[in-house]
Enzyme design. Structure first.
Site, PDB file in Angstrom:
ATOM      1  N   ASP A 164     -14.036  -1.266   2.901  1.00  0.00           N
ATOM      2  CA  ASP A 164     -13.118  -1.384   4.039  1.00  0.00           C
ATOM      3  C   ASP A 164     -13.846  -0.788   5.252  1.00  0.00           C
ATOM      4  O   ASP A 164     -14.572  -1.499   5.968  1.00  0.00           O
ATOM      5  CB  ASP A 164     -11.799  -0.654   3.688  1.00  0.00           C
ATOM      6  CG  ASP A 164     -10.786  -0.589   4.830  1.00  0.00           C
ATOM      7  OD1 ASP A 164     -11.095  -1.039   5.947  1.00  0.00           O
ATOM      8  OD2 ASP A 164      -9.669  -0.067   4.617  1.00  0.00           O
TER       9      ASP A 164
ATOM     10  N   LYS B 160     -10.172  -6.576   7.803  1.00  0.00           N
ATOM     11  CA  LYS B 160      -9.101  -6.200   8.726  1.00  0.00           C
ATOM     12  C   LYS B 160      -9.444  -6.759  10.091  1.00  0.00           C
ATOM     13  O   LYS B 160     -10.554  -6.550  10.587  1.00  0.00           O
ATOM     14  CB  LYS B 160      -8.996  -4.669   8.853  1.00  0.00           C
ATOM     15  CG  LYS B 160      -8.261  -4.023   7.711  1.00  0.00           C
ATOM     16  CD  LYS B 160      -7.985  -2.560   7.961  1.00  0.00           C
ATOM     17  CE  LYS B 160      -7.459  -1.961   6.675  1.00  0.00           C
ATOM     18  NZ  LYS B 160      -7.278  -0.518   6.736  1.00  0.00           N
TER      19      LYS B 160
ATOM     20  N   LYS C 234      -1.262  -0.988  -4.219  1.00  0.00           N
ATOM     21  CA  LYS C 234      -2.438  -0.135  -4.007  1.00  0.00           C
ATOM     22  C   LYS C 234      -1.977   1.279  -3.770  1.00  0.00           C
ATOM     23  O   LYS C 234      -0.985   1.520  -3.079  1.00  0.00           O
ATOM     24  CB  LYS C 234      -3.288  -0.701  -2.867  1.00  0.00           C
ATOM     25  CG  LYS C 234      -3.571   0.184  -1.686  1.00  0.00           C
ATOM     26  CD  LYS C 234      -4.657  -0.423  -0.810  1.00  0.00           C
ATOM     27  CE  LYS C 234      -4.567   0.089   0.609  1.00  0.00           C
ATOM     28  NZ  LYS C 234      -5.550  -0.518   1.509  1.00  0.00           N
TER      29      LYS C 234
ATOM     30  N   GLU D 172     -11.285   0.981  -3.667  1.00  0.00           N
ATOM     31  CA  GLU D 172     -11.576   0.678  -2.267  1.00  0.00           C
ATOM     32  C   GLU D 172     -12.135   1.904  -1.551  1.00  0.00           C
ATOM     33  O   GLU D 172     -11.557   2.986  -1.607  1.00  0.00           O
ATOM     34  CB  GLU D 172     -10.267   0.205  -1.599  1.00  0.00           C
ATOM     35  CG  GLU D 172     -10.412  -0.175  -0.148  1.00  0.00           C
ATOM     36  CD  GLU D 172      -9.081  -0.661   0.452  1.00  0.00           C
ATOM     37  OE1 GLU D 172      -8.136  -0.948  -0.309  1.00  0.00           O
ATOM     38  OE2 GLU D 172      -8.997  -0.737   1.676  1.00  0.00           O
TER      39      GLU D 172
ATOM     40  N   ASP E 197      -7.325   3.253  -3.167  1.00  0.00           N
ATOM     41  CA  ASP E 197      -8.046   3.315  -1.887  1.00  0.00           C
ATOM     42  C   ASP E 197      -8.239   4.780  -1.512  1.00  0.00           C
ATOM     43  O   ASP E 197      -7.266   5.515  -1.344  1.00  0.00           O
ATOM     44  CB  ASP E 197      -7.217   2.596  -0.809  1.00  0.00           C
ATOM     45  CG  ASP E 197      -7.918   2.559   0.555  1.00  0.00           C
ATOM     46  OD1 ASP E 197      -9.077   3.017   0.647  1.00  0.00           O
ATOM     47  OD2 ASP E 197      -7.301   2.060   1.517  1.00  0.00           O
TER      48      ASP E 197
ATOM     49  N   LYS F 272      -3.028   5.098  -2.455  1.00  0.00           N
ATOM     50  CA  LYS F 272      -3.990   5.946  -1.758  1.00  0.00           C
ATOM     51  C   LYS F 272      -4.342   7.104  -2.688  1.00  0.00           C
ATOM     52  O   LYS F 272      -3.452   7.687  -3.321  1.00  0.00           O
ATOM     53  CB  LYS F 272      -3.363   6.491  -0.478  1.00  0.00           C
ATOM     54  CG  LYS F 272      -3.077   5.421   0.559  1.00  0.00           C
ATOM     55  CD  LYS F 272      -4.360   4.958   1.216  1.00  0.00           C
ATOM     56  CE  LYS F 272      -4.063   3.903   2.270  1.00  0.00           C
ATOM     57  NZ  LYS F 272      -5.295   3.416   2.900  1.00  0.00           N
TER      58      LYS F 272
ATOM     59  N   GLY G  82      -4.445  -4.110   6.218  1.00  0.00           N
ATOM     60  CA  GLY G  82      -3.515  -3.913   7.320  1.00  0.00           C
ATOM     61  C   GLY G  82      -3.649  -2.527   7.926  1.00  0.00           C
ATOM     62  O   GLY G  82      -4.309  -1.649   7.369  1.00  0.00           O
TER      63      GLY G  82
ATOM     64  N   SER H  46       0.868  -1.173   0.000  1.00  0.00           N
ATOM     65  CA  SER H  46       0.000   0.000   0.000  1.00  0.00           C
ATOM     66  C   SER H  46       0.905   1.222   0.000  1.00  0.00           C
ATOM     67  O   SER H  46       1.765   1.355   0.867  1.00  0.00           O
ATOM     68  CB  SER H  46      -0.850  -0.069   1.273  1.00  0.00           C
ATOM     69  OG  SER H  46      -1.568   1.120   1.465  1.00  0.00           O
TER      70      SER H  46
HETATM   71  O1  OSB Z   1      -7.248   1.914   4.440  1.00  0.00           O
HETATM   72  O2  OSB Z   1      -5.981   0.225   4.329  1.00  0.00           O
HETATM   73  C1  OSB Z   1      -6.233   1.351   4.773  1.00  0.00           C
HETATM   74  C2  OSB Z   1      -3.225   2.350   6.930  1.00  0.00           C
HETATM   75  C3  OSB Z   1      -3.812   3.182   7.853  1.00  0.00           C
HETATM   76  C4  OSB Z   1      -5.163   3.458   7.740  1.00  0.00           C
HETATM   77  C5  OSB Z   1      -5.915   2.869   6.717  1.00  0.00           C
HETATM   78  C6  OSB Z   1      -5.317   2.017   5.804  1.00  0.00           C
HETATM   79  C7  OSB Z   1      -3.940   1.776   5.907  1.00  0.00           C
HETATM   80  C8  OSB Z   1      -3.202   0.929   4.954  1.00  0.00           C
HETATM   81  C9  OSB Z   1      -2.112   0.098   5.549  1.00  0.00           C
HETATM   82  O3  OSB Z   1      -3.391   0.964   3.769  1.00  0.00           O
HETATM   83  C10 OSB Z   1      -1.619  -1.002   4.680  1.00  0.00           C
HETATM   84  C11 OSB Z   1      -0.700  -1.952   5.425  1.00  0.00           C
HETATM   85  O4  OSB Z   1      -0.747  -2.081   6.662  1.00  0.00           O
HETATM   86  O5  OSB Z   1       0.087  -2.619   4.721  1.00  0.00           O
HETATM   87 MG    MG Z   2      -8.542   0.852   3.041  1.00  0.00          MG
END
Ligand code: OSB
Ligand code: MG
Length: 371
Positions: free
Chosen positions: A241, A265, A164, A216, A191, A166, A293, A138
């Site tokens: 999510d 998660k 992925k 996402e 995401d 953001k 995660g 990510s």
């Molecule tokens: O939306 O997946 C999410 C981290 C903090 C808050 C939200 C998210 C995330 C990540 C972490 O994308 C991904 C990882 O732990 O590898």
């Molecule tokens: Mg997410």
């Protein structure tokens, strides 16, 4: 095999680790993380570890490190101390509403303790069938597209098969176009962490041109109707999510056709027990799932690997190697990925040695409770 257990002591450790690379989402930027480790001790002296991986601020979910500490210390741990139980699901706290991150740490500690006392790997007691798990990475919002492309290059070269990105209102179509142009075949998804509104549906529909594996959580957690509307307009699967905190939420989203993929998660669902139920329900509905995660330290990361070994986790999970986030992790060996694949440990319990010295060296607060 199944003997009764009794928790005779519980400890919370607030541990601070610096991130190798600061992470920016649509709502916040982080250079170090504080997570709370939960340590449960059975009458036989066996130990189970869990991790409360809450963000420090209430931007992803309503909880904070302080709120989790408060709920764990005053509500969740007193309810398990002295209790006799024979399966981790006996300890699910239905009386406390919400507070899923705090619950997840306690639930995971109960599972690892239980696996430990059965001398079986956590993955096995959960019902896992895979011996290895495919990991994705990510990537946060970067200051420039060039820096993002550098990050993607680094991760693709490290062997990760899925990336992925953001996204947010001023960082979506252009970075996606640039990454897709550079990597036409890459398993790529985005995401938004719920930053868009119903006014943005047309803009998001433009992302349909880039053959993304999924979009996402484009809209606010409770806005299932707009997720359903977007899904009816585009071919790209919508993944939920933040919207899914309980199996009931999943039931509603399925009925509304608001998703085609589910991010499970452990933290957001309140532990391995409800995460496994969500997996079972999604599998029954034909919805592929993957394990999301929260930048977990090694204990939470190892639990994510174990969960990802369940058969319905058919998409790459956010279980990238410890080293992507932490120079030194709290477990030995650390979680490692070779060509984007993490081996599911075969040793009992967590399957990793927990490094107490390193925990102690990075602890900023601790409390012990006994019945
Ligand atoms: O939306 O997946 C999410 C981290 C903090 C808050 C939200 C998210 C995330 C990540 C972490 O994308 C991904 C990882 O732990 O590898
Ligand atoms: Mg997410």
């Amino acid at each position: 095999m199944s003997t009764d257990l009794k928790i005779v002591a519980a400890r919370l450790h607030r541990v601070r680790l610096p991130l190798v690379h600061a992470f920016q989402t649509s709502s916040h930027r982080k250079a170090f993380l504080d997570h709370i480790l939960v340590e449960l001790e059975d009458a036989s002296g066996a130990i189970g570890w869990g991790e409360i991986a809450s963000s420090s601020d209430p931007y992803y979910a309503p909880e904070t490190v302080e709120s989790c500490w408060h709920i764990a210390e005053h509500y969740l741990l007193p309810a398990v101390l002295g209790r006799v139980w024979s399966h981790p699901s006996d300890l699910v706290n239905m009386k406390v509403r919400g507070n899923n991150f705090a619950k997840a740490g306690v639930d995971t500690a109960a599972w690892t303790l239980w696996a430990e006392t059965q001398s079986l790997p956590l993955a096995t007691v959960l019902g896992g069938t895979r011996t290895e798990v495919v990991a994705g990475v990510s990537l946060g919002i970067e200051p420039t597209i060039d820096e993002l492309l550098q990050q993607v290059e680094q991760q693709v070269e490290a062997g990760y098969p899925r990336v992925k990105l953001k996204i947010t209102q001023d960082w979506d179509v252009e970075p996606v176009r640039a990454v897709r142009a550079a990597y036409p075949e890459l398993d790529l998804h985005v995401d938004a962490n719920g930053i868009y509104t119903a006014d943005d549906v047309e803009r998001l529909a433009k992302l349909d041109d880039f053959e993304l594996t999924m979009i996402e959580q484009p809209f606010a957690p409770k806005d299932l109707l707009t997720h359903a509307k977007l899904q009816s307009m585009i071919d790209t699967p919508v993944c939920l999510d933040e919207s899914i905190e309980t199996v009931d939420d999943l039931e509603t989203a399925l009925e509304l056709r608001a998703l085609q993929v589910l991010n499970i998660k452990v933290s957001r669902m309140g532990g391995l027990t409800p995460a496994r139920r969500a997996h079972d329900r999604a599998q029954q509905a034909g919805i592929p799932v993957w394990c999301g995660g929260m930048h977990e330290f090694g204990i939470g990361r190892a639990a994510n690997v174990a969960l990802s070994s369940l058969p319905g986790f058919t998409l790459p999970s956010d279980v990238s190697a410890s080293e992507k986030y932490y120079a030194r992790d709290l477990i030995e060996p650390a979680v490692v990925a070779a060509d984007g694949v993490v081996q599911v440990p075969t040793g009992p319990g967590l399957g990793h040695r927990v490094d107490r010295d390193l925990i102690a060296a990075n602890t900023v607060g601790t409390v012990q409770l006994a019945p």
